[in-house]
Design an enzyme around this catalytic site. Structure first.
Site, PDB file in Angstrom:
ATOM      1  N   HIS A 101       0.832  -1.201   0.000  1.00 30.85           N
ATOM      2  CA  HIS A 101       0.000   0.000   0.000  1.00 30.85           C
ATOM      3  C   HIS A 101       0.873   1.259   0.000  1.00 30.85           C
ATOM      4  CE1 HIS A 101      -3.391   2.391   2.236  1.00 30.85           C
ATOM      5  NE2 HIS A 101      -3.217   2.802   1.000  1.00 30.85           N
ATOM      6  N   GLU A 104       2.345   1.600  -3.343  1.00 30.63           N
ATOM      7  CA  GLU A 104       1.349   2.130  -4.289  1.00 30.63           C
ATOM      8  C   GLU A 104       1.327   3.660  -4.232  1.00 30.63           C
ATOM      9  OE1 GLU A 104      -2.698   3.759  -3.948  1.00 30.63           O
ATOM     10  OE2 GLU A 104      -2.964   1.702  -3.234  1.00 30.63           O
ATOM     11  N   HIS A 105       1.387   4.198  -3.020  1.00 34.04           N
ATOM     12  CA  HIS A 105       1.403   5.655  -2.882  1.00 34.04           C
ATOM     13  C   HIS A 105       2.730   6.245  -3.360  1.00 34.04           C
ATOM     14  CE1 HIS A 105      -2.073   6.754  -0.067  1.00 34.04           C
ATOM     15  NE2 HIS A 105      -2.246   5.463  -0.319  1.00 34.04           N
ATOM     16  N   GLU A 202      -4.444   7.093   6.882  1.00 36.77           N
ATOM     17  CA  GLU A 202      -5.498   6.486   6.067  1.00 36.77           C
ATOM     18  C   GLU A 202      -5.971   5.187   6.727  1.00 36.77           C
ATOM     19  OE1 GLU A 202      -4.376   5.525   2.020  1.00 36.77           O
ATOM     20  OE2 GLU A 202      -6.208   4.376   1.710  1.00 36.77           O
TER      21      GLU A 202
HETATM   22 ZN   LIG Z   1      -4.089   4.571   0.154  1.00 39.72          ZN
END
Ligand SMILES: [Zn+2]
Length: 1025
Positions: A101, A104-105, A202
């Site tokens: 994750h 991904e960012h 998040e």
């Molecule tokens: Zn995210």
């Protein structure tokens, strides 16, 4: 973004398909051209493996592999200009640091060819994309975009390829997006050290949703032996164990073409895509063995049970009943296409609608408030699962629920399913295949992602009618086909988990304590020089975030790439039995779409709070000769769904004017039009309200759904509340869809006696379902138009008994012609509150979340005002050039920005935000920034581009003309708005910032949803709820 993909059928539901079989040759030139490829053919480093026509979906699938790296490729050629690209990497983490994750960012933060900060976000403003995003699922990471413009496609493809395969992965990006220790106030070295980071926050936000907590535990515990036992998005307290080195290592091993699957869709030529992908990315790689396969989950020899806790929910419909319990079953491998199809249909038959056995057994006895949100078939893991159980139940019902589940399985094995329900399900699939959506490419990409990710055949997945035929045949060959499956997968399956969840009063406190301990452990390990370094790095990051960026390396479309004229939509006005009707001829592919707007003007004010409840039950309680079960059955057999929803439509010319009503919407296959109208007639003439038990079930579910939605849509609630006292329409919006409505529904759900509600519903019905206060719209093919008009006419005659002239509750009604060229024709009746006094109000809702949702709204001008376009451009530009940096990059919120709304409200917001008052001050500084005008012509053009990509987003045939029908916005008004957008200048932007947004000039409302807040508590200007 982090997501858990759900069942196959919900995905099928969003799969909206296009084209008529007979028209296949005429329409599908792209698909036809693609049929000319041959297996074995070499193109730009790829070899064609298979070419398969998929006539159901009007496309040709071309499967290829990349010769040198083994990268897999699927192209779906189809006559659709909304082209899509996606690249999917199999990412199978073995810990809960959230490495896929965070990666991904981070890859989106800058790459070799595009080294500027955050090219991904910058491209949002340099393109006409119709979609740009990235997702982390449990076992893959996907980067999709779509656009209707060929040049834009090349630009975005270049940025995406470079981001995914050649990212910078700077330490600073890792700290900003992942996690870091930093002084709370970066400029003050004596301020305490805290955890910061976008993904860190998040995920704290994600797990503030109890249903997500439950779903995560369930997956981890049902598949305890490999990648599904960890949290791919990141467990907030484990995220700080990830190092930058580990992140880079994960990229090197997972983001490699040998571990990648490319998908393209649409009418652009395949060769061009292949060439660009080969030249810009794949040519630089050699094949590797990625070793990312997920092994089969070893089967348990006996069932297991487990228990977890969550935080208590202040808004639960019944505070004494907050437990969840589900039984989950491990199913077969999702790469077996037909088996997956069968079990997903089986799951629908078992749980969907009031005629399903589990609805009857679990929902109707009202043991819980609703099914748990994990209920159903889930094909997002290598081996699928099915879950059944409840949320909102009492602890003492645990054994009872387990028993019911087991008894219901036995009951199904014995009795099977009624033939009519199977027929209704197949009818649903037929409608889904014919209904066309505007994001077809994206639906396809996510539909095939999971199975393809585990080497299933994506082409086979697309052959839906093949699976339907096989399914029908299987039922013929063995009448006990489905019962045998239930026996095999559920009754005799020992790999099943019973997971319960109960609230713990100290949950949030324990979490906060665990975070504090983690923080202290990190801090204690620091030397003085470490602390100094942390402070310096904090300052460096702040400086980098504040620096003006040179983004000239990024490709961009120009203003001249934008069409100066809108695409007009032709509608015809007519009438049926005295009711005005708008007809819109569209290639609807054999479907008929019906809308009716019914005015609320005569409804007594004290009943307005009940309108959303009325809407959610009116099509679900039975009508005429049909009880609610029979009604549900008929709707499934004859329509694509029937719904009613409350509407507040702000006027486009005056802020204190609006239209209020409810919108009826339904669709059906051409052959079922009389049936569809018969169902509506029954609802108008003889709805059944008297069944209190049924009503209670619906009320509980609605209240539960609202309560669950807040942690996900908190920004919507904050915005609705902030706008409440600014316009009359804003006030009604709060009544219909704000926190006021949530609390009202909770109150109703807690009431033991619903007779008062049962007495109220027919009163509302009399005012709403009245042909005197109604207008209709029909979208269908030219061939079907006159027949539909005739059917509509007889529907209006059927319901004529409901006509009644009633006086509007408010005297100040203003009429606007439906057809602006026909002043004497039929009209919309708007409420005009000339004496409305907007007022300033600050409301704080204390919520059991670790993050905030902040909103501030300023009353400005309506849609047709000359400054509306400037304010729209300003909102976009402030978001991209200022607020994003302050609220997300520096502040660590998941998102934030400004937008101009149709009701004349200029709205600031933040999403899942660790800050509250600080964000409000960022909004204010944003206004100062705008007034000082430090932006270039390029910045302005970018803001305009991003507005045009929304304005020109494709509209489905079902929805063409619906804006005009609802709000009276004509093509001429849209064209004028377009021309004003083109004309917005630097001076205009500075002017409107000064004139409307400056303190002193404005009337604004503020609202925050968030955890206990000392600053706000001490400030008497706030109302704390
Ligand atoms: Zn995210």
């Amino acid at each position: 973004m982090f997501r858990q993909t759900k069942a196959l059928l919900p995905k099928l539901r969003s799969l909206r398909l296009h084209g008529q079989q007979s028209a296949w040759r005429l329409k599908s030139t792209s698909a036809e051209r693609a049929l000319q490829y041959r297996a074995g053919q070499k193109i730009h480093g790829f070899t064609v493996r298979e070419v398969a026509p998929v006539p159901d979906l009007f496309l040709t699938a071309v499967k290829l592999t990349h010769d040198r790296t083994g990268a897999q490729y699927l192209h779906a050629a189809r006559d659709d200009s909304n082209n899509l690209f996606s690249v999917l990497l199999r990412t199978t983490p073995m810990d809960s640091t959230g490495v896929p994750h965070i990666l991904e960012h981070t890859v989106l933060c800058g790459s070799e060819k595009y080294p500027c900060r955050d090219p991904f976000f910058k491209m949002l403003n340099r393109s006409l994309s119709t979609f740009m995003n990235a997702f982390t699922a449990s076992d893959y990471t996907m980067y999709p975009f779509s656009t209707q413009n060929g040049k834009d496609f090349q630009n975005l493809l270049s940025v995406y390829l470079d981001a995914v395969f050649f990212p910078c992965l700077r330490e600073q990006d890792f700290c900003q997006e992942g996690w870091r220790l930093e002084n709370e106030e970066p400029t003050d070295p004596s301020s305490p050290l805290v955890f910061k980071g976008v993904v860190f926050n998040e995920m704290k936000g994600v797990f503030s949703d109890n249903e997500r907590v439950y779903a995560q535990h369930l997956q981890n515990k049902l598949y305890p032996d490999h990648t599904y036992s960890v949290v791919s998005g990141g467990e907030p307290l484990v995220i700080p164990d990830l190092t930058w080195e580990q992140l880079k290592q994960f990229h090197a091993t997972h983001y490699h073409p040998s571990n990648a699957r490319f998908f393209t869709y649409g009418d652009l030529p395949l060769e061009q895509h292949l060439q660009q992908i080969e030249e810009e990315a794949l040519s630089r790689f050699q094949r590797i063995e990625p070793n990312t396969e997920v092994p089969p989950q070893p089967h348990w020899s006996s069932p297991r049970e487990d228990h977890v806790t969550c935080s208590p929910d202040a808004l639960a419909p019944d505070p004494a009943r907050q437990n969840s319990l589900c039984v989950s079953y491990l199913l077969g491998d999702i790469t077996d296409t037909f088996e997956g199809f069968t079990v997903s249909l089986l799951s629908e038959l078992m749980i969907s609608g009031p005629n399903s056995p589990f609805y009857k057994a679990l929902i109707e006895p009202k043991i819980g408030s609703d099914f748990s949100s994990v209920v159903g078939y889930d094909g997002s893991t290598k081996e699928a699962s099915f879950s059944i159980g409840l949320q909102g139940m009492a602890e003492e019902d645990t054994e009872r629920v387990k028993q019911i589940i087991s008894q219901t399985m036995d009951h199904i094995i014995q009795n099977g399913f009624e033939e009519e329900r199977i027929e209704a399900l197949l009818h649903k699939i037929e409608i889904q295949m014919k209904h066309q959506s505007t994001n077809f490419g994206l639906s396809l990409a996510s539909y095939i992602a999971s199975a393809w990710n585990h080497d299933g055949d994506p082409v086979q997945l697309l052959q839906i009618s093949g699976s339907v035929a096989k399914f029908k045949q299987a039922l013929v060959d063995n009448p006990r086909f489905l019962q045998d499956k239930v026996k095999h997968y559920f009754k005799e399956n020992t790999h099943r988990l019973t997971l319960s969840m109960s609230p713990d009063e100290a949950y949030l406190e324990k979490q906060a304590k665990a975070e504090e301990e983690k923080l202290q452990r990190k801090i204690q390990a620091l030397s003085d020089s470490d602390r100094k370094e942390i402070h310096e790095k904090g300052l460096e990051l702040l400086a980098a975030q504040s620096e003006t960026q040179d983004v000239s390396c990024l490709p961009a479309l120009k203003m001249s790439d934008i069409e100066p004229k809108i695409n007009p939509t032709t509608v015809q006005m007519g009438s049926a039995g005295g009711v005005p009707v708008q007809f819109c001829e569209q290639p609807t592919n054999g479907l008929v779409y019906f809308r009716a707007m019914c005015s609320l003007n005569t409804l007594p004010e004290d009943l307005r709070l009940y309108v959303p409840l009325f809407c959610s039950v009116i099509t679900r309680m039975g009508s005429g000769d049909l009880d609610y079960r029979q009604q549900a059955q008929q709707m499934e057999l004859r329509t694509g769904g029937m719904s009613v929803s409350p509407q507040v439509v702000p006027d486009s010319t005056q802020l204190d004017m609006y239209e209020q009503g409810v919108l009826l919407f339904s669709s059906c296959l051409e052959r079922n039009v009389p049936h569809m109208f018969q169902l509506w007639s029954d609802i108008f003439n003889s709805p059944r309200f008297e069944d209190e038990e049924r009503l209670r079930v619906l009320v509980m579910r609605a209240a539960q759904e609202l309560a669950n939605g807040i942690s996900y849509s908190g920004h919507m609630y904050a915005m609705t509340r902030a706008g409440r006292h600014l316009t009359p329409a804003g006030d009604l919006q709060e009544t219909f869809g704000g926190m006021e409505q949530v609390k009202f529904m909770k109150r109703i759900a807690e009431t033991s006696d619903l007779t008062q509600v049962i007495r109220t519903l027919p009163r509302i019905k009399k005012h709403l379902l009245n042909p005197d206060n109604m207008r209709c719209a029909v979208n269908t093919t030219p061939q079907k138009l006159s027949d539909t008009a005739t059917q509509l006419e007889s529907f209006i005659q059927d319901v004529a008994g409901n006509r009644k002239q009633r006086k509007p509750v408010r005297a100040n009604i203003l009429e606007r012609p439906l057809d602006p060229l026909d002043e004497s024709g039929p009209s919309r009746k708007l409420i005009c509150e000339q004496n409305f006094q907007p007022c300033q109000m600050k409301t704080f809702f204390q919520m059991p979340f670790p993050v905030n949702f902040v909103s501030e709204i300023i009353r400005t001008v309506p849609f047709t005002h000359e400054d509306y376009a400037s304010l729209s451009v300003l909102a976009r530009m402030m978001t991209a050039k200022y607020l994003h940096g302050e609220i997300r990059e520096k502040g660590g919120a998941y998102g934030g920005g400004a937008r101009m709304g149709g009701g004349g409200l200029f709205t600031f917001y933040s999403y899942r935000d660790p800050n509250s008052v600080q964000t409000l001050s960022a909004f204010r500084k944003g206004v100062d920034w705008a007034k000082s005008g430090p932006f270039t012509q390029q910045d302005i053009d970018e803001a305009k581009l991003s507005i045009f990509s929304a304005v020109d987003a494709p509209v489905a045939p079902a929805d063409k003309g619906s804006g005009r029908f609802l709000s009276g916005t004509t093509d001429e008004m849209k064209q004028s708005h377009r021309e004003r957008l083109f004309a917005v200048s630097h001076q205009n932007l500075v002017d409107v910032a000064e004139r409307y947004l400056s303190p002193g000039q404005r009337t604004c409302g503020v609202s925050i949803l968030g955890p206990e807040n000392e600053t706000i508590k001490k400030d008497p200007s706030w109302i704390v709820k």
